[in-house]
Design an enzyme around this catalytic site. Structure first.
Site, PDB file in Angstrom:
ATOM      1  N   PRO A   2       0.835  -1.205   0.000  1.00 43.07           N
ATOM      2  CA  PRO A   2       0.000   0.000   0.000  1.00 43.07           C
ATOM      3  C   PRO A   2       0.861   1.243   0.000  1.00 43.07           C
ATOM      4  O   PRO A   2       1.930   1.279   0.627  1.00 43.07           O
ATOM      5  CB  PRO A   2      -0.808  -0.126   1.293  1.00 43.07           C
ATOM      6  CG  PRO A   2       0.009  -1.011   2.167  1.00 43.07           C
ATOM      7  CD  PRO A   2       0.703  -1.970   1.246  1.00 43.07           C
ATOM      8  N   GLU A   3       0.417   2.247  -0.710  1.00 42.57           N
ATOM      9  CA  GLU A   3       1.129   3.509  -0.773  1.00 42.57           C
ATOM     10  C   GLU A   3       0.369   4.547   0.058  1.00 42.57           C
ATOM     11  O   GLU A   3      -0.603   4.221   0.738  1.00 42.57           O
ATOM     12  CB  GLU A   3       1.293   3.936  -2.237  1.00 42.57           C
ATOM     13  CG  GLU A   3       2.033   2.899  -3.073  1.00 42.57           C
ATOM     14  CD  GLU A   3       2.209   3.301  -4.531  1.00 42.57           C
ATOM     15  OE1 GLU A   3       2.238   4.509  -4.821  1.00 42.57           O
ATOM     16  OE2 GLU A   3       2.317   2.405  -5.386  1.00 42.57           O
TER      17      GLU A   3
END
Length: 281
Positions: A2-3
């Site tokens: 996840p960013e």
């Protein structure tokens, strides 16, 4: 992994249920994930009130009233699940197995917040009061920080021969960006991901800073990108993947007005880069 938008989306979903809440019960179901769990995690969490729920780069941080901070990284498959009476808008996908519930927090209000991670690449750690943490020490400014200006990015890029894609993935330069949002930002800015960072002029750097912020803002509004495992705290998917203009679109036509090019995929530092050779220079 996840960013920034995915982690920020999860933070915002947890905020009304965890920030300000007192943890009545804490349960840790295994001694380690990617790294060992703190041996006193249950004791520290039980009875503590969460005074603030923050995000730094791709990490979630919960500050406790008794001092110290809980640090979470979701890894490849980590999810924060919210369940409880009166939470009709929240649901648990039946495919999310309880055997992967590694940390379970129950608040005094009766809400249960579960860190579920099937692949166990995530992590939970404690930052002791007054201490630093090695995972956070090296991080550069956030894309939305006032310090992240065209002048700052220009100075960070000056003289660097590495490709701009690699420079933007360097968390020491800017924190929270990953493969998806760098690809999307470079497409919007019309910059070839192979171009040396030090060979981008001031006007294009200024435009790039604006596009980075716009891409992240749009992605957060869409709940992030759900390519495989990401879910919002409510259990819903993110929808930004339907707005991709570059990432994962190899072989498809470029969507820039008047371009007529075709998106292609190349490998850079072991990661896939997607761009349009016709309009990204």
């Amino acid at each position: 992994m996840p960013e920034l938008p995915e982690v920020e989306t999860v933070r915002r979903g947890l905020l009304p249920h965890l920030e300000g809440a007192r943890i009545a019960r804490a349960q840790v179901n295994r001694p380690d994930l990617r790294w060992p769990m703190p041996v006193d995690l249950v004791q520290v969490l039980t009875g503590a009130r969460v005074t603030a729920l923050r995000r730094r780069s791709k990490y979630l941080l919960a500050d406790l009233d008794r001092g110290g901070t809980v640090l979470w990284h979701l890894g490849m498959s980590g999810r924060m699940l919210v369940e409880g009476a009166g939470l009709a808008g929240f649901h648990r996908d039946p495919g999310i197995h309880a055997r992967h519930d590694h940390v379970v927090l129950t608040t005094e209000a009766g809400t249960t917040i579960t860190f579920n991670d099937a692949r166990r690449f995530g992590m939970v750690d404690l930052i002791r009061e007054g201490a630093a943490h090695p995972l956070l020490d090296h991080l550069g400014p956030e894309p939305f920080d006032a310090i992240f200006t065209p002048a700052y990015l220009g100075a960070a890029f000056a003289g660097r021969r590495v490709p701009v894609k690699q420079a933007l993935l360097d968390q020491r330069i800017v924190a929270g960006l990953g493969n998806i949002y760098v690809s999307e930002s470079l497409w919007r800015a019309g910059i070839d991901p192979r171009r040396a960072a030090g060979r981008i002029g001031p006007a294009r750097i200024a435009a790039l800073v604006g596009h980075i912020r716009d891409v992240l803002t749009d992605a957060i509004a869409a709940g992030g990108s759900s390519l495989r495992d990401h879910r919002q705290a409510s259990g819903e998917l993110g929808y930004f993947q339907h707005s991709f203009r570059a990432y994962d679109r190899a072989g498809q036509p470029c969507l820039r007005d008047g371009c007529g090019g075709t998106l292609t995929r190349i490998a850079q530092s072991g990661r896939s880069s997607f761009y349009c050779p016709a309009c990204q220079r």
